[in-house]
Design a protein around this motif. Structure first.
Motif, PDB file in Angstrom:
ATOM      1  N   UNK A  85     -28.865  41.515  61.316  1.00 62.72           N
ATOM      2  CA  UNK A  85     -29.241  41.708  59.910  1.00 62.72           C
ATOM      3  C   UNK A  85     -30.386  40.793  59.485  1.00 62.72           C
ATOM      4  N   UNK A  86     -30.422  39.606  60.040  1.00 61.20           N
ATOM      5  CA  UNK A  86     -31.452  38.628  59.665  1.00 61.20           C
ATOM      6  C   UNK A  86     -32.655  38.667  60.603  1.00 61.20           C
ATOM      7  N   UNK A  87     -32.721  39.673  61.468  1.00 64.21           N
ATOM      8  CA  UNK A  87     -33.824  39.829  62.428  1.00 64.21           C
ATOM      9  C   UNK A  87     -34.016  38.606  63.315  1.00 64.21           C
ATOM     10  N   UNK A  88     -32.899  37.978  63.687  1.00 65.38           N
ATOM     11  CA  UNK A  88     -32.964  36.819  64.568  1.00 65.38           C
ATOM     12  C   UNK A  88     -32.915  37.223  66.036  1.00 65.38           C
ATOM     13  N   UNK A  89     -32.302  38.383  66.294  1.00 59.90           N
ATOM     14  CA  UNK A  89     -32.249  38.949  67.638  1.00 59.90           C
ATOM     15  C   UNK A  89     -32.585  40.423  67.532  1.00 59.90           C
ATOM     16  N   UNK A  90     -33.196  40.961  68.567  1.00 61.54           N
ATOM     17  CA  UNK A  90     -33.581  42.373  68.548  1.00 61.54           C
ATOM     18  C   UNK A  90     -32.344  43.272  68.630  1.00 61.54           C
ATOM     19  N   UNK A  91     -32.496  44.473  68.125  1.00 67.73           N
ATOM     20  CA  UNK A  91     -31.404  45.444  68.170  1.00 67.73           C
ATOM     21  C   UNK A  91     -31.001  45.744  69.610  1.00 67.73           C
ATOM     22  N   UNK A  92     -31.972  45.849  70.489  1.00 67.81           N
ATOM     23  CA  UNK A  92     -31.679  46.128  71.904  1.00 67.81           C
ATOM     24  C   UNK A  92     -30.866  44.992  72.525  1.00 67.81           C
ATOM     25  N   UNK A  93     -31.249  43.766  72.233  1.00 67.57           N
ATOM     26  CA  UNK A  93     -30.524  42.614  72.780  1.00 67.57           C
ATOM     27  C   UNK A  93     -29.106  42.553  72.222  1.00 67.57           C
ATOM     28  N   UNK A  94     -28.958  42.759  70.924  1.00 68.28           N
ATOM     29  CA  UNK A  94     -27.626  42.735  70.316  1.00 68.28           C
ATOM     30  C   UNK A  94     -26.751  43.837  70.911  1.00 68.28           C
ATOM     31  N   UNK A  95     -27.295  45.016  71.112  1.00 66.84           N
ATOM     32  CA  UNK A  95     -26.538  46.111  71.717  1.00 66.84           C
ATOM     33  C   UNK A  95     -26.088  45.734  73.125  1.00 66.84           C
ATOM     34  N   UNK A  96     -26.977  45.138  73.888  1.00 68.06           N
ATOM     35  CA  UNK A  96     -26.652  44.720  75.250  1.00 68.06           C
ATOM     36  C   UNK A  96     -25.553  43.650  75.244  1.00 68.06           C
ATOM     37  N   UNK A  97     -25.673  42.671  74.358  1.00 70.41           N
ATOM     38  CA  UNK A  97     -24.656  41.622  74.265  1.00 70.41           C
ATOM     39  C   UNK A  97     -23.320  42.199  73.811  1.00 70.41           C
ATOM     40  N   UNK A  98     -23.362  43.136  72.872  1.00 68.96           N
ATOM     41  CA  UNK A  98     -22.129  43.771  72.402  1.00 68.96           C
ATOM     42  C   UNK A  98     -21.462  44.610  73.490  1.00 68.96           C
ATOM     43  N   UNK A  99     -22.263  45.268  74.308  1.00 68.74           N
ATOM     44  CA  UNK A  99     -21.692  46.036  75.418  1.00 68.74           C
ATOM     45  C   UNK A  99     -20.913  45.111  76.354  1.00 68.74           C
ATOM     46  N   UNK A 100     -21.512  43.979  76.691  1.00 69.47           N
ATOM     47  CA  UNK A 100     -20.834  43.023  77.570  1.00 69.47           C
ATOM     48  C   UNK A 100     -19.604  42.446  76.873  1.00 69.47           C
ATOM     49  N   UNK A 101     -19.725  42.155  75.608  1.00 69.51           N
ATOM     50  CA  UNK A 101     -18.597  41.628  74.844  1.00 69.51           C
ATOM     51  C   UNK A 101     -17.449  42.634  74.809  1.00 69.51           C
ATOM     52  N   UNK A 102     -17.748  43.904  74.645  1.00 62.40           N
ATOM     53  CA  UNK A 102     -16.709  44.950  74.649  1.00 62.40           C
ATOM     54  C   UNK A 102     -16.004  45.024  76.000  1.00 62.40           C
ATOM     55  N   UNK A 103     -16.772  44.909  77.054  1.00 56.83           N
ATOM     56  CA  UNK A 103     -16.174  44.905  78.396  1.00 56.83           C
ATOM     57  C   UNK A 103     -15.230  43.722  78.552  1.00 56.83           C
ATOM     58  N   UNK A 104     -15.656  42.560  78.094  1.00 56.93           N
ATOM     59  CA  UNK A 104     -14.826  41.361  78.173  1.00 56.93           C
ATOM     60  C   UNK A 104     -13.556  41.539  77.348  1.00 56.93           C
ATOM     61  N   UNK A 105     -13.685  42.122  76.171  1.00 57.27           N
ATOM     62  CA  UNK A 105     -12.504  42.354  75.332  1.00 57.27           C
ATOM     63  C   UNK A 105     -11.510  43.285  76.029  1.00 57.27           C
ATOM     64  N   UNK A 106     -12.010  44.344  76.641  1.00 59.70           N
ATOM     65  CA  UNK A 106     -11.120  45.260  77.379  1.00 59.70           C
ATOM     66  C   UNK A 106     -10.449  44.537  78.544  1.00 59.70           C
ATOM     67  N   UNK A 107     -11.200  43.688  79.229  1.00 64.67           N
ATOM     68  CA  UNK A 107     -10.630  42.931  80.350  1.00 64.67           C
ATOM     69  C   UNK A 107      -9.552  41.960  79.873  1.00 64.67           C
ATOM     70  N   UNK A 108      -9.774  41.326  78.730  1.00 61.31           N
ATOM     71  CA  UNK A 108      -8.770  40.412  78.178  1.00 61.31           C
ATOM     72  C   UNK A 108      -7.484  41.156  77.832  1.00 61.31           C
ATOM     73  N   UNK A 109      -7.629  42.311  77.198  1.00 57.92           N
ATOM     74  CA  UNK A 109      -6.449  43.114  76.836  1.00 57.92           C
ATOM     75  C   UNK A 109      -5.707  43.552  78.104  1.00 57.92           C
ATOM     76  N   UNK A 110      -6.437  43.976  79.118  1.00 61.39           N
ATOM     77  CA  UNK A 110      -5.805  44.412  80.365  1.00 61.39           C
ATOM     78  C   UNK A 110      -5.103  43.241  81.058  1.00 61.39           C
ATOM     79  N   UNK A 111      -5.749  42.094  81.084  1.00 62.52           N
ATOM     80  CA  UNK A 111      -5.137  40.923  81.710  1.00 62.52           C
ATOM     81  C   UNK A 111      -3.864  40.530  80.967  1.00 62.52           C
TER      82      UNK A 111
END
Length: 118
Positions: A85-111
């Motif tokens: 929202x504050x244009x501190x990180x690009x939309x592409x970078x945030x999407x990439x970080x969120x994708x990895x974060x989602x994977x980690x969240x799924x792994x935590x739930x599975x573990x």
């Protein structure tokens, strides 16, 4: 005996925390030091809680710390929204970080789900 370092979810969350630290190092993210500090701490809290829970060596304590790690992941996601929202990180970078974060969240739930109840 296996440690937290042997867990793929710890390895990925550790890498994500390092990556978030790196991408918030330069401008324009450096212009928001409070936000940078918060997102770094929440990202670092994910692998730290996995490690602490694993080190306590009981399933109930480990599950509790995995829940805390999930909370830190949600907090990290919220901080990524503010960075976007504050244009501190690009939309592409945030999407990439969120994708990895989602994977980690799924792994935590599975573990957490794989741990015996007692």
């Amino acid at each position: 005996m296996p440690t937290h370092r042997d867990l793929k979810v710890w390895q990925r969350s550790h890498d994500l925390a390092a990556r978030i630290h790196d991408v918030t190092r330069g401008n324009p993210a450096a212009t928001a030091p409070d936000l940078v500090s918060q997102i770094r701490r929440s990202a670092q809290s994910i692998p730290a809680n996995i490690a602490e829970g694993r080190g306590l060596r009981t399933n109930p304590q480990f599950r509790r710390h995995l829940d805390i790690a999930l909370g830190s992941a949600a907090e990290t996601d919220a901080h990524l929204s503010v960075c976007l929202d504050r244009d501190l990180l690009s939309a592409k970078l945030v999407l990439d970080l969120r994708d990895e974060l989602s994977t980690i969240q799924r792994m935590l739930v599975a573990l957490k789900g794989s741990l015996p109840q007692r």
